[in-house]
Design an enzyme around this catalytic site. Structure first.
Site, short mmCIF file in Angstrom:
data_model
loop_
_atom_site.label_atom_id
_atom_site.label_comp_id
_atom_site.label_asym_id
_atom_site.label_seq_id
_atom_site.Cartn_x
_atom_site.Cartn_y
_atom_site.Cartn_z
N HIS A 93 -0.58 4.04 1.76
CA HIS A 93 0.71 3.57 1.25
C HIS A 93 1.03 2.23 1.91
O HIS A 93 0.74 2.03 3.09
CB HIS A 93 1.80 4.60 1.54
N GLU A 163 0.96 0.61 -6.99
CA GLU A 163 2.33 0.51 -6.47
C GLU A 163 2.56 -0.89 -5.91
O GLU A 163 2.29 -1.13 -4.73
CB GLU A 163 2.53 1.59 -5.40
P1 13P Z 1 10.67 4.03 -4.74
O1 13P Z 1 10.47 5.00 -5.87
O2 13P Z 1 11.86 4.34 -3.90
O3 13P Z 1 10.59 2.63 -5.21
O4 13P Z 1 9.41 4.23 -3.76
C1 13P Z 1 8.17 4.05 -4.30
C2 13P Z 1 7.19 4.52 -3.30
O5 13P Z 1 6.94 3.86 -2.31
C3 13P Z 1 6.54 5.82 -3.56
O6 13P Z 1 5.42 5.97 -2.79
#
Ligand code: 13P
Length: 255
Positions: A93, A163
């Site tokens: 992450h 992401e």
């Molecule tokens: P948000 O949904 O709060 O933008 O976070 C995304 C995230 O980092 C999920 O791993």
């Protein structure tokens, strides 16, 4: 195939009581929508208590160490997590890469250990800024480092979460990606995977989207079946909103 909705609670909530309450409500929401697969990844201290609230929802974790056990102070091994019935593990992450110094090499070790032992890594990739060269360079580098040496036969357990860092709700000035841009990155991810593992394998890995996903915009990301689910932070902490998000996702099928 069912859409995969993964709740990443990050370092929330503060108390065990709140975590159990949220787990209970999430389980209830998932029980009424069986056409979607729901995973909850709570902080480590809450794993066992959360597990006891779950039947339909599967348990995930937010990290794992690549060794099975041993002298690694502060780490939590894949084997310990497996013994608690954790099936999905978020790996790489951006918050771990940025704030905790996790490198591409460490991410790769985790992905390989998890796949070799039958767990399902949710490998996060994504750029810091939306400049086109950065998107492709970052994604290619992160995928190649994390997946080098992975056996093709193990890819069925791999999930990739695209992401973009600038889209995470807690980043200053953040905003969700557009479904169109996310789909472009999905195509690019598949191109890299196909180059590494061949076209069939490259096309079959599950790809999900993360970054400011909420009950109102989930439909846009899942429509058309390009994204096969979502990695949800902030909205997964609000039980009612997350229930609405699950209900929306349950209406859509992946390709
Ligand atoms: P948000 O949904 O709060 O933008 O976070 C995304 C995230 O980092 C999920 O791993």
């Amino acid at each position: 195939m069912k859409n995969l909705i993964i709740a990443n609670w990050k370092a929330n909530p503060v108390t065990l009581r709140e975590a159990v309450d949220l787990a209970r409500k999430t389980e209830l929401a998932a029980l009424s929508h069986r056409t979607v697969e729901v995973i909850v990844a709570p902080p480590f201290p809450f794993l066992i208590a959360v597990l006891s609230e779950l039947k339909r929802v599967k348990l995930g974790s937010q990290n794992a160490f690549w060794e099975d056990a041993g002298p690694y102070t502060g780490e939590i091994s894949w084997q310990q997590l497996k013994s608690l019935k954790v099936s999905y593990v978020i790996v790489g992450h951006s918050e771990r890469r940025i704030f905790l110094g996790e490198t591409d090499e460490m991410v790769g070790k985790k992905v390989r250990a998890l796949l070799e032992h039958g767990l399902k890594p949710v490998l996060c990739v994504g750029e810091r800024e939306r400049a086109s060269h950065e998107v492709s360079e970052t994604i290619a580098r992160q995928l190649e480092a994390a997946l080098a040496g992975v056996k093709k036969s193990l890819l069925k357990n791999l999930i990739i979460a695209y992401e973009p860092i600038w889209a995470i709700s807690t980043m200053p000035g953040s905003h969700p990606d557009t479904p169109e841009n996310a789909f472009q990155c999905n195509i690019y991810i598949r191109k890299i995977l196909s180059g590494m593992f061949g076209r069939t394998a490259g096309q079959s890995v599950r790809i999900i989207y993360g970054g400011s996903v909420n009950a109102n915009n989930i439909k846009g990301f899942l429509s058309g079946g390009h994204m096969q689910g979502a990695l949800v932070g902030g909205a997964s902490l609000k039980a009612e909103e997350f229930a609405r998000l699950i209900a929306s996702a349950a209406l859509l099928r992946t390709r």
